[in-house]
Design a protein around this motif. Sequence first.
Motif, short mmCIF file in Angstrom:
data_model
loop_
_atom_site.label_atom_id
_atom_site.label_comp_id
_atom_site.label_asym_id
_atom_site.label_seq_id
_atom_site.Cartn_x
_atom_site.Cartn_y
_atom_site.Cartn_z
N MET A 1 0.85 -1.17 0.00
CA MET A 1 0.00 0.00 0.00
C MET A 1 0.90 1.24 0.00
O MET A 1 1.83 1.35 0.78
N ALA A 2 0.58 2.18 -0.85
CA ALA A 2 1.36 3.41 -0.93
C ALA A 2 1.02 4.32 0.25
O ALA A 2 -0.12 4.35 0.73
N LYS A 3 2.01 5.01 0.72
CA LYS A 3 1.80 5.96 1.83
C LYS A 3 1.76 7.37 1.25
O LYS A 3 2.49 7.69 0.31
N LYS A 4 0.92 8.22 1.78
CA LYS A 4 0.77 9.59 1.33
C LYS A 4 1.02 10.51 2.51
O LYS A 4 0.50 10.29 3.60
N GLN A 5 1.80 11.53 2.28
CA GLN A 5 2.07 12.51 3.33
C GLN A 5 0.88 13.45 3.44
O GLN A 5 0.28 13.85 2.45
N TRP A 6 0.58 13.83 4.70
CA TRP A 6 -0.56 14.69 4.96
C TRP A 6 -0.21 15.54 6.16
O TRP A 6 0.20 15.04 7.20
N SER A 7 -0.36 16.83 6.03
CA SER A 7 -0.04 17.70 7.17
C SER A 7 -1.29 18.46 7.60
O SER A 7 -2.17 18.75 6.79
N THR A 8 -1.35 18.75 8.87
CA THR A 8 -2.49 19.46 9.43
C THR A 8 -2.03 20.19 10.69
O THR A 8 -0.87 20.09 11.08
N THR A 9 -2.92 20.89 11.33
CA THR A 9 -2.58 21.61 12.55
C THR A 9 -3.18 20.91 13.76
O THR A 9 -4.21 20.23 13.65
N TYR A 10 -2.52 21.05 14.89
CA TYR A 10 -2.96 20.43 16.14
C TYR A 10 -2.80 21.42 17.27
O TYR A 10 -1.94 22.29 17.22
N ASP A 11 -3.58 21.25 18.32
CA ASP A 11 -3.38 21.99 19.55
C ASP A 11 -1.99 21.61 20.08
O ASP A 11 -1.65 20.43 20.16
N GLU A 12 -1.18 22.60 20.40
CA GLU A 12 0.21 22.37 20.77
C GLU A 12 0.36 21.42 21.97
O GLU A 12 1.17 20.50 21.95
N GLU A 13 -0.43 21.63 23.00
CA GLU A 13 -0.33 20.80 24.20
C GLU A 13 -0.80 19.37 23.92
O GLU A 13 -0.19 18.40 24.38
N THR A 14 -1.87 19.23 23.14
CA THR A 14 -2.36 17.91 22.78
C THR A 14 -1.31 17.16 21.98
O THR A 14 -1.05 15.96 22.24
N LEU A 15 -0.69 17.82 21.03
CA LEU A 15 0.35 17.18 20.22
C LEU A 15 1.54 16.77 21.08
O LEU A 15 2.05 15.65 20.95
N LYS A 16 1.96 17.64 21.98
CA LYS A 16 3.09 17.34 22.87
C LYS A 16 2.79 16.09 23.71
O LYS A 16 3.63 15.18 23.82
N ASN A 17 1.61 16.04 24.31
CA ASN A 17 1.21 14.89 25.13
C ASN A 17 1.10 13.62 24.29
O ASN A 17 1.49 12.53 24.73
#
Length: 59
Positions: A1-17
């Motif tokens: 299966m091919a992988k596709k890059q995808w970027s998005t934004t997240y709440d900084e604290e949520t992402l850190k945790n």
Amino acid sequence: MAKKQWSTTYDEETLKNFQATCDEYGLKANTVLEALMKYFTNGDCKIVIDKSGISIETK
């Protein structure tokens, strides 16, 4: 299966945790996100957005 890059934004604290928890389990964040996407796509849970924030309810 091919992988596709995808970027998005997240709440900084949520992402850190999230990244810290992935590290504790020795898992890559992308692996966990892909598993969660499959879980949601399969209809095994639903996303609830209300006054208290965002949560997941399982069936």
